[in-house]
Design a protein around this motif. Structure first.
Motif, PDB file in Angstrom:
ATOM      1  N   GLN A 202      45.295  11.863  10.936  1.00 24.70           N
ATOM      2  CA  GLN A 202      45.062  12.788  10.185  1.00 24.70           C
ATOM      3  C   GLN A 202      45.954  14.050  10.376  1.00 24.70           C
ATOM      4  O   GLN A 202      45.576  14.974  10.518  1.00 24.70           O
ATOM      5  CB  GLN A 202      43.404  13.194   9.386  1.00 24.70           C
ATOM      6  CG  GLN A 202      42.823  11.918   8.634  1.00 24.70           C
ATOM      7  CD  GLN A 202      41.862  11.851   7.621  1.00 24.70           C
ATOM      8  OE1 GLN A 202      40.828  11.756   8.179  1.00 24.70           O
ATOM      9  NE2 GLN A 202      41.928  12.221   6.680  1.00 24.70           N
ATOM     10  N   ASP A 232      48.360  10.126   1.266  1.00 27.02           N
ATOM     11  CA  ASP A 232      47.186  10.106   0.699  1.00 27.02           C
ATOM     12  C   ASP A 232      47.644  11.241   0.595  1.00 27.02           C
ATOM     13  O   ASP A 232      48.639  11.232   0.124  1.00 27.02           O
ATOM     14  CB  ASP A 232      46.215  10.692   1.740  1.00 27.02           C
ATOM     15  CG  ASP A 232      44.754  10.262   1.653  1.00 27.02           C
ATOM     16  OD1 ASP A 232      44.811   9.886  -0.192  1.00 27.02           O
ATOM     17  OD2 ASP A 232      43.758  10.093   2.675  1.00 27.02           O
ATOM     18  N   ASN A 264      42.915  17.062   3.311  1.00 24.84           N
ATOM     19  CA  ASN A 264      42.488  15.729   3.865  1.00 24.84           C
ATOM     20  C   ASN A 264      40.932  15.314   4.843  1.00 24.84           C
ATOM     21  O   ASN A 264      40.943  13.469   4.686  1.00 24.84           O
ATOM     22  CB  ASN A 264      43.852  15.443   4.407  1.00 24.84           C
ATOM     23  CG  ASN A 264      43.994  13.774   4.282  1.00 24.84           C
ATOM     24  OD1 ASN A 264      44.028  13.700   5.394  1.00 24.84           O
ATOM     25  ND2 ASN A 264      44.097  13.431   3.188  1.00 24.84           N
ATOM     26  N   GLY A 268      39.568  13.233   2.479  1.00 21.52           N
ATOM     27  CA  GLY A 268      41.210  12.563   1.603  1.00 21.52           C
ATOM     28  C   GLY A 268      40.270  11.062   1.284  1.00 21.52           C
ATOM     29  O   GLY A 268      39.329  10.572   1.762  1.00 21.52           O
TER      30      GLY A 268
END
Length: 287
Positions: A202, A232, A264, A268
Motif C-alpha cells: 500500500q 483501490d 487506504n 482499503g
C-alpha cells in the motif's frame, strides 16, 4: 509531513555525447519539463553515455567501457548538485557506476537543495551486471522528502518482495524505482513487480526508465516510465497515475496524495499490510 507530494519521472535517453556540456543540456531539458515537481526521479544507469566521451569507445569491452563511465563521477555529481540547488528540487539522479575496490557499485544518488546527498548502493544485481565487474551493496536505504519517507528499489531490487517489504516496515510510503532493462520482457518484469509492490505494501512507486537504441558495446534498452499506486478506491482502477510514451524522451508528473494512502491502509478494500502482519505466524511456520 505534507499531505501531497508532486513527483516527476524522467524517461532518459542514453546516447553518444559530444561533450560534458551535452549531458548537462540533456539533464536541464528534463528538469525544465519537470518544473513544479518537488521530487524528480531519473532512471538507472542514465550516465552510460559518458563512456562515449573516450576515443575508440565503440571497440571497448563492457568492463573497459564502464570504467570510462565511472571516470566521470565528478561531472555527474556537479551537474546534479548544482541543479538541485538552483531549482530547489529534490532529485534522484538515477544511478551511476562508481569505482570501488574489486569493481563498480551501482549507486543511486538523491540530491537535496541544501547540498545533502543520500546514496544507495544497489544490493541485488541482475546477473548480466556481473559482466561489468559490478559488486553488491549491503544496506537498504530510506530518506525523507518534506516529511515523506521514500525507499530506494533500483530495478532488480523491485523484483524482490523482501526488499520493499523491509522498506515499507521502515516507513516508506513512496518507492523510487530507477531502472534500465535490456529487453521488453525485462521492462515488464520491473513494471509488473513495482505495481505488485504498491498493492502488497500500500505504497506509491515512481518508476523511471532509461532507453537507448543500441549504444554499442551496450545493448538496446526498453522504457515506459510510470507513477503507480494501489488499485483501490480513490486511485485509478489500474493503479497507473501517469505513464510515459514508449522509448522516447519524456517526463511525466503526478500528485501523490499521502492522506489518501494512509486512509487506504486503514480502510482499503484490500488491507494487505494489516493482513500480512496478522498472519505473520502462519507465514513463518512455512518458512
Amino acid at each position: 509531513m505534507t499531505d501531497t507530494l508532486d513527483v516527476a519521472a524522467v524517461q532518459f535517453e542514453a546516447r553518444a555525447l559530444s561533450g560534458p556540456e551535452d549531458f548537462a543540456a540533456q539533464v536541464d531539458a528534463a528538469l525544465d519539463a519537470a518544473a513544479g515537481a518537488r521530487l524528480v526521479v531519473f532512471p538507472e544507469l542514465m550516465t552510460t553515455g559518458f563512456g562515449t566521451l573516450a576515443a575508440g569507445w565503440r571497440g571497448r569491452d563492457l568492463a573497459a567501457y564502464f570504467a570510462e563511465v565511472a571516470e566521470h563521477t565528478d561531472l555527474y555529481l556537479e551537474v546534479f548538485g548544482a541543479a538541485a540547488r538552483a531549482r530547489d528540487q529534490v532529485v534522484l539522479a538515477g544511478s551511476h557506476l562508481v569505482a570501488a575496490p574489486g569493481g563498480f557499485l551501482n549507486v543511486a544518488h538523491l540530491f537535496h537543495p541544501d547540498g545533502r546527498v543520500v546514496r544507495h548502493e544497489k544490493t541485488l544485481l541482475f546477473p548480466a551486471e556481473r559482466q561489468w565487474r559490478s559488486i553488491e551493496g549491503e544496506r537498504l536505504t530510506t530518506a525523507e522528502v518534506d516529511g515523506v519517507t521514500v525507499g530506494f528499489a533500483t530495478c532488480y531490487e523491485a523484483e524482490i518482495p523482501e526488499v520493499t517489504t523491509a522498506l515499507a516496515r521502515r516507513g516508506a510510503e513512496v518507492l523510487l524505482v530507477p531502472s534500465a532493462t535490456f529487453t521488453e520482457a525485462g521492462f515488464h518484469r520491473v513494471r509488473h513487480c513495482a505495481a505488485a509492490r504498491c498493492i502488497e505494501n500500500q505504497v506509491y512507486a515512481v518508476h523511471a526508465s532509461t532507453f537507448s537504441t543500441g549504444l554499442e558495446p551496450l545493448v538496446q534498452t526498453w522504457a515506459r516510465s510510470s507513477v503507480l499506486g494501489p488499485c483501490d478506491a480513490g486511485f485509478p482502477p489500474d493503479g497507473i497515475l501517469a505513464e510515459a510514451k514508449e522509448n522516447v524522451p519524456d517526463v511525466i508528473t503526478a500528485r501523490l496524495d499521502l492522506a489518501l494512502l494512509q486512509e487506504n491502509r486503514r480502510s482499503g478494500a484490500a488491507p494487505t499490510v494489516l493482513d500480512r502482519a496478522r498472519r505473520a505466524d502462519l507465514f513463518a511456520s512455512w518458512g
